[in-house]
Design an enzyme around this catalytic site. Structure first.
Site, PDB file in Angstrom:
ATOM      1  N   HIS A  97       0.861  -1.196   0.000  1.00 19.97           N
ATOM      2  CA  HIS A  97       0.000   0.000   0.000  1.00 19.97           C
ATOM      3  C   HIS A  97       0.894   1.241   0.000  1.00 19.97           C
ATOM      4  O   HIS A  97       1.970   1.230   0.599  1.00 19.97           O
ATOM      5  CB  HIS A  97      -0.896  -0.025   1.241  1.00 19.97           C
ATOM      6  N   GLU A 154      -4.030   2.512  -7.194  1.00 17.91           N
ATOM      7  CA  GLU A 154      -4.399   3.590  -6.277  1.00 17.91           C
ATOM      8  C   GLU A 154      -3.491   4.785  -6.503  1.00 17.91           C
ATOM      9  O   GLU A 154      -2.303   4.730  -6.195  1.00 17.91           O
ATOM     10  CB  GLU A 154      -4.251   3.135  -4.822  1.00 17.91           C
TER      11      GLU A 154
HETATM   12  P1  PGA Z   1      -9.699   5.826   0.798  1.00 17.24           P
HETATM   13  O1  PGA Z   1      -8.492   4.811   1.011  1.00 17.24           O
HETATM   14  O2  PGA Z   1     -10.898   5.017   0.387  1.00 17.24           O
HETATM   15  O3  PGA Z   1      -9.873   6.490   2.123  1.00 17.24           O
HETATM   16  O4  PGA Z   1      -9.287   6.771  -0.273  1.00 17.24           O
HETATM   17  C1  PGA Z   1      -8.254   3.796   0.068  1.00 17.24           C
HETATM   18  C2  PGA Z   1      -6.988   3.065   0.416  1.00 17.24           C
HETATM   19  O5  PGA Z   1      -6.032   3.703   0.896  1.00 17.24           O
HETATM   20  O6  PGA Z   1      -6.895   1.852   0.209  1.00 17.24           O
END
Ligand code: PGA
Length: 226
Positions: A97, A154
Site C-alpha cells: 500500500h 491507487e
Molecule cells: P480511501 O483509502 O478510500 O480512504 O481513499 C483507500 C486506500 O487507501 O486503500
C-alpha cells in the site's frame, strides 16, 4: 468475480470492530453472486474478527491482513509472519500500500518477498500500485508469482481525499498493469464510496475502500451499489 475490500488501516479498537461486525450481521445482507467481500483488519484485531466471522450471518465475509513480514517465521522481533496467521482463516493480504511505501519505506523487492511469503501460505496477495512504479514493481516479482496477484491501482492523490480518479485514467492504468503483470484481476482504490462504486465495478474486478469502510452504513452503501 468482484472483490470489495474494506481497508480499516490503523483505525479501530477491538470494541469498535465488534460494533461494526454486529451492525453488519444485523443487516442480513444478501451479497451478489460472484462478489467477495473482504475485511482487512489490523493484526491486533485478527483473532477477534476471525472469531466473529464464524457466526452464520458473517460467514460470507473473508479476512485479510494489511501487511505481512517479508521473512518466514524466525528471529524477526516485531514482525508478523505468515506462520503467525495460522488458524485465523486469512485468505488475502494487502501488500505494498502506498502508505507502507511512503511511511515505512518499503521497496519493490520487499513487496516481492512478501508476495512470496503469502503465496507459500496460500494467501492471495492484493498488490497496490501507483502509476509511477507499476512496471518496476512488476519487474521485481517472479513471473510465476505475478500471475497469482490481484493488483489494485491507487493514485496517491485519490487516497483519503474525496478526489477519486476519473474512470478513463483508471482504465489507462489498468492497461499498463495488464501489460506488466499479465491478465490479473484489476481493482480500483482511492475515495471509493457508495455513489461511485457502480461506475468502477462496471469496468474493474473490484474496489479497495478505506474511509468508506469505517462506518458500517457507508460500507453497506458500497456493497449495495455492487
Ligand atoms: P480511501 O483509502 O478510500 O480512504 O481513499 C483507500 C486506500 O487507501 O486503500
Amino acid at each position: 468475480m468482484h472483490y470489495i475490500i474494506a481497508n480499516w488501516k490503523s483505525h479501530k479498537t477491538a470494541a469498535e470492530a465488534e460494533e461494526w461486525l454486529t451492525a453488519f450481521a444485523a443487516q442480513q445482507m444478501s451479497i451478489a453472486n460472484e462478489t467477495e467481500v473482504i475485511v482487512a483488519a489490523p493484526f491486533s484485531l485478527l483473532a477477534a474478527v476471525a472469531s466473529a466471522l464464524k457466526v452464520p450471518a458473517l460467514s460470507h465475509l473473508k479476512l485479510a491482513v494489511q501487511d505481512i513480514s517479508p521473512f518466514p517465521a524466525g528471529a524477526y522481533t516485531g514482525a508478523v509472519s505468515v506462520r503467525n496467521l495460522a488458524g485465523f482463516g486469512v485468505e488475502y493480504a494487502i501488500l505494498g500500500h502506498s502508505e507502507r511505501r511512503r511511511y515505512f519505506h518499503e521497496t519493490h523487492q520487499e513487496i516481492a518477498n512478501k508476495i512470496d511469503q503469502c503465496l507459500s501460505a496460500g494467501i492471495t496477495p492484493i498488490v497496490c500500485v501507483d502509476n509511477e512504479y507499476i512496471v518496476e514493481q512488476a519487474a521485481a516479482i517472479p513471473d510465476e508469482h505475478r500471475s497469482q496477484c490481484l493488483v489494485a491501482y491507487e493514485d496517491l492523490a485519490a487516497i483519503g481525499t474525496g478526489n477519486n480518479t476519473a474512470l478513463a485514467e483508471v482504465l489507462e492504468q489498468f492497461k499498463i498493469i495488464k501489460a506488466a503483470f499479465g491478465e490479473v484481476p484489476t481493482i480500483y482504490g482511492g475515495s471509493v464510496n457508495g455513489s461511485n462504486t457502480k461506475e468502477y465495478l462496471a469496468h474493474s474486478d473490484g474496489v479497495l475502500v478505506g474511509t468508506a469502510s469505517l462506518k458500517v452504513e457507508d460500507f453497506l452503501a458500497v456493497i449495495n451499489a455492487a
